[in-house]
Design a protein around this motif. Structure first.
Motif, PDB file in Angstrom:
ATOM      1  N   ASP A  24     -42.639-118.987 -58.943  1.00  0.00           N
ATOM      2  CA  ASP A  24     -43.987-119.070 -59.510  1.00  0.00           C
ATOM      3  C   ASP A  24     -45.045-118.558 -58.546  1.00  0.00           C
ATOM      4  O   ASP A  24     -46.143-119.109 -58.453  1.00  0.00           O
ATOM      5  CB  ASP A  24     -44.309-120.505 -59.952  1.00  0.00           C
ATOM      6  CG  ASP A  24     -43.892-120.763 -61.390  1.00  0.00           C
ATOM      7  OD1 ASP A  24     -43.734-119.788 -62.140  1.00  0.00           O
ATOM      8  OD2 ASP A  24     -43.707-121.938 -61.757  1.00  0.00           O
ATOM      9  N   GLU A  83     -44.342-130.980 -71.001  1.00  0.00           N
ATOM     10  CA  GLU A  83     -44.893-130.356 -69.800  1.00  0.00           C
ATOM     11  C   GLU A  83     -43.783-130.055 -68.801  1.00  0.00           C
ATOM     12  O   GLU A  83     -43.845-129.068 -68.071  1.00  0.00           O
ATOM     13  CB  GLU A  83     -45.957-131.261 -69.181  1.00  0.00           C
ATOM     14  CG  GLU A  83     -47.246-131.323 -69.988  1.00  0.00           C
ATOM     15  CD  GLU A  83     -47.806-129.943 -70.278  1.00  0.00           C
ATOM     16  OE1 GLU A  83     -47.903-129.111 -69.334  1.00  0.00           O
ATOM     17  OE2 GLU A  83     -48.142-129.668 -71.445  1.00  0.00           O
ATOM     18  N   ARG A 123     -42.566-126.095 -67.139  1.00  0.00           N
ATOM     19  CA  ARG A 123     -42.417-125.740 -65.721  1.00  0.00           C
ATOM     20  C   ARG A 123     -41.003-125.290 -65.384  1.00  0.00           C
ATOM     21  O   ARG A 123     -40.719-124.884 -64.263  1.00  0.00           O
ATOM     22  CB  ARG A 123     -42.801-126.944 -64.846  1.00  0.00           C
ATOM     23  CG  ARG A 123     -44.269-127.311 -64.922  1.00  0.00           C
ATOM     24  CD  ARG A 123     -44.631-128.342 -63.866  1.00  0.00           C
ATOM     25  NE  ARG A 123     -43.985-129.630 -64.135  1.00  0.00           N
ATOM     26  CZ  ARG A 123     -44.536-130.595 -64.879  1.00  0.00           C
ATOM     27  NH1 ARG A 123     -45.731-130.415 -65.424  1.00  0.00           N
ATOM     28  NH2 ARG A 123     -43.889-131.735 -65.074  1.00  0.00           N
ATOM     29  N   ARG A 137     -38.069-121.677 -69.253  1.00  0.00           N
ATOM     30  CA  ARG A 137     -39.043-122.198 -70.222  1.00  0.00           C
ATOM     31  C   ARG A 137     -39.151-121.354 -71.487  1.00  0.00           C
ATOM     32  O   ARG A 137     -39.453-121.888 -72.553  1.00  0.00           O
ATOM     33  CB  ARG A 137     -40.417-122.354 -69.577  1.00  0.00           C
ATOM     34  CG  ARG A 137     -40.951-121.120 -68.875  1.00  0.00           C
ATOM     35  CD  ARG A 137     -42.259-121.427 -68.139  1.00  0.00           C
ATOM     36  NE  ARG A 137     -42.663-120.354 -67.263  1.00  0.00           N
ATOM     37  CZ  ARG A 137     -42.386-120.305 -65.961  1.00  0.00           C
ATOM     38  NH1 ARG A 137     -41.674-121.270 -65.418  1.00  0.00           N
ATOM     39  NH2 ARG A 137     -42.783-119.299 -65.212  1.00  0.00           N
TER      40      ARG A 137
END
Length: 499
Positions: free
Chosen positions: A341, A74, A78, A82
């Motif tokens: 993001d 995980e 993030r 990635r």
């Protein structure tokens, strides 16, 4: 000897730009009688289940969905890099699960009917480790390379560019001193192009650039496959396809895939809704209702695909350029489009106020449906190949702002060879954005000529994918090759069993 059913196991690199063309190919194979298993990563499978399109993951007769782990943590998901972490993780950990899945499939039943053994593996670009899985299973492999033919050939030549000293760049000044304008005139099938248009990966200063090596290695690995499948059509890229076949004798041109899907549905396909694809984001259906209220050919549609990332400054230049036109526009601003993001929350409030009533901001759109809508008259795009072929099929001219991988050569062909586009400078300026949108959407001679060219390419794409067309026939040859491969495997099994 019994004839064994062809069973294709398809595995794309797990991002939208690879999933959806591979899914379209899977649907086309299934429409021709091939048993299909489509493999997502477990992470994407779970994401897809949360969208309205997730209902399709139930599969149907002769078409099943499966999932394998991608091995990514995980924390890695993030990370700003990635995508490259995902590539490394897949290469390291995904081969064995694919082999195990393929072997399990031959032991299963669908509604009491035995599932035929996997007889071939079809992979997208960037997952060349699946070639090893095919070899372990002793079945042929085929690669669906997701770029144009010209994009694939340019990627193949990255190694020669490196060996001839064109890349990596000597220092940062080479990005701005005109060096990227160096003519490259020795790539067979490609007209003379700027070095900077060959690929974004020539712009690196790092001799060990991971992305550069990955791209050249992945492209060259295609030589190990039984055949190369391209989402293009013969009339669109004849010279480069002729040159490519000197290296890859088995090239199957089956595109535009969106047009082929549409033709198959109208020809009695069993799943006319399949062209919608699998979206990792929820599609905003309200944007179509908004388009319904707009005048024909009046709307500029803007989308930069599933991976592009803009800076807040670039977003602002684009936004204010659109605002300056006074024209209506539909803009897909997905989460993660803006650095940090961010998505639509990064748009300036003053911009939203200035364009209220003539803009629609969507998180994600059903792009083919949008491009086919009569209100859409232009497409401001990153020049990704899926978007480019969809726009060609829909007859929509493009304003191009390339930024990654093959997008530069796609834009070069769009604006030059095919005459259906205008190109923005790499440094976005609101004045140029406004001027290009105005030129494309207006009624001057150049705008009319682009629309005429777009209409001609639309007709050519439809002819290629219609029964008897070049892409229709190429798909038929591919299916026959899959069936022959299944027969070969059946013969080997008979020998092994002493039959």
């Amino acid at each position: 000897m019994e004839r064994r059913a062809a069973h294709a196991m398809l595995f794309p690199f797990p991002c939208s730009g690879h999933i959806n063309p591979t899914l379209k190919l899977a649907e086309l194979l299934h429409s021709r009688g091939v048993y299909v298993t489509f493999v997502n990563t477990e992470h994407n499978h779970e994401r897809l289940l949360l969208t309205t399109g997730g209902l399709r993951l139930r599969g149907r007769d002769g078409f099943r969905f499966e999932a394998v782990p991608d091995g990514l943590s995980e924390e890695d998901r993030r990370s700003p890099d990635r995508t490259f972490r995902l590539y490394q993780s897949l290469k390291r950990s995904c081969g064995a699960p694919l082999v195990a899945l393929a072997r399990r499939l031959g032991e299963r039943e669908d509604d009491g009917v035995p599932v035929p053994p996997v007889t071939c593996v079809v992979l997208s670009g960037l997952v060349s480790f699946a070639l090893d899985a095919a070899e372990e299973l002793a079945v042929p492999a085929f690669v669906l390379w997701g770029t144009s033919a010209c994009g694939f050939v340019c990627t193949l030549r990255l190694r020669q560019l490196r060996e001839r000293g064109y890349a990596p760049l000597k220092d940062e000044s080479y990005l701005t001193n005109g060096y990227l304008d160096t003519p490259i005139d020795w790539i067979a099938g490609i007209p003379p192009v700027r070095l900077g248009d060959v690929s974004s990966f020539v712009r690196t200063l790092d001799p060990q650039c991971f992305a550069l090596r990955v791209e050249e290695d992945e492209a060259n690995s295609c030589a190990r496959a039984r055949g190369l499948i391209l989402n293009t059509f013969e009339d669109l890229e004849p010279d480069v396809l002729d040159a490519l076949r000197a290296e890859f004798p088995q090239v199957y041109t089956i595109g535009p895939l969106a047009a082929a899907m549409h033709a198959a549905a109208h020809d009695g396909g069993d799943n006319p809704g399949a062209a919608a694809g699998l979206s990792l984001w929820e599609e905003d259906a309200a944007c179509v209702a908004w388009l319904d209220a707009q005048a024909p050919g009046s709307v500029m549609y803007i989308s930069f695909g599933s991976l592009a990332v803009m800076s807040p400054e670039q977003l602002a230049e684009l936004a204010w350029g659109l605002a300056a036109t006074g024209r209506p526009f539909l803009w897909a601003v997905r989460p993660g489009l803006v650095a940090g993001d961010r998505g639509a929350d990064a748009l300036p409030e003053e911009f939203l106020e200035a364009t209220r009533g003539r803009c629609f901001i969507a998180e994600w759109c059903a792009q083919e449906q949008v491009l086919r809508h009569p209100a859409v008259g232009g497409f401001l795009t990153h020049s990704g190949w899926n978007s480019t072929t969809e726009s060609i099929w829909c007859g929509v001219p493009m304003v191009c702002w390339p930024g990654f991988a093959d997008q530069y050569i796609n834009a070069k062909y769009t604006c030059g060879e095919w005459g259906v586009g205008l190109r923005l400078d790499e440094a976005l300026r609101r004045e140029q954005v406004a001027a290009h949108v105005e030129e494309m959407m207006g009624d001057a001679d150049r705008a009319r000529e682009m629309r005429r060219s777009a209409a001609r390419w639309k007709a050519a794409a439809e002819a290629a994918t219609a029964p008897g067309g070049s892409s229709f026939q190429s798909l038929g040859r591919l299916v026959e090759e899959l069936r022959l491969g299944a027969d070969d495997a059946s013969g080997l099994a008979a020998v092994d069993d002493g039959r």
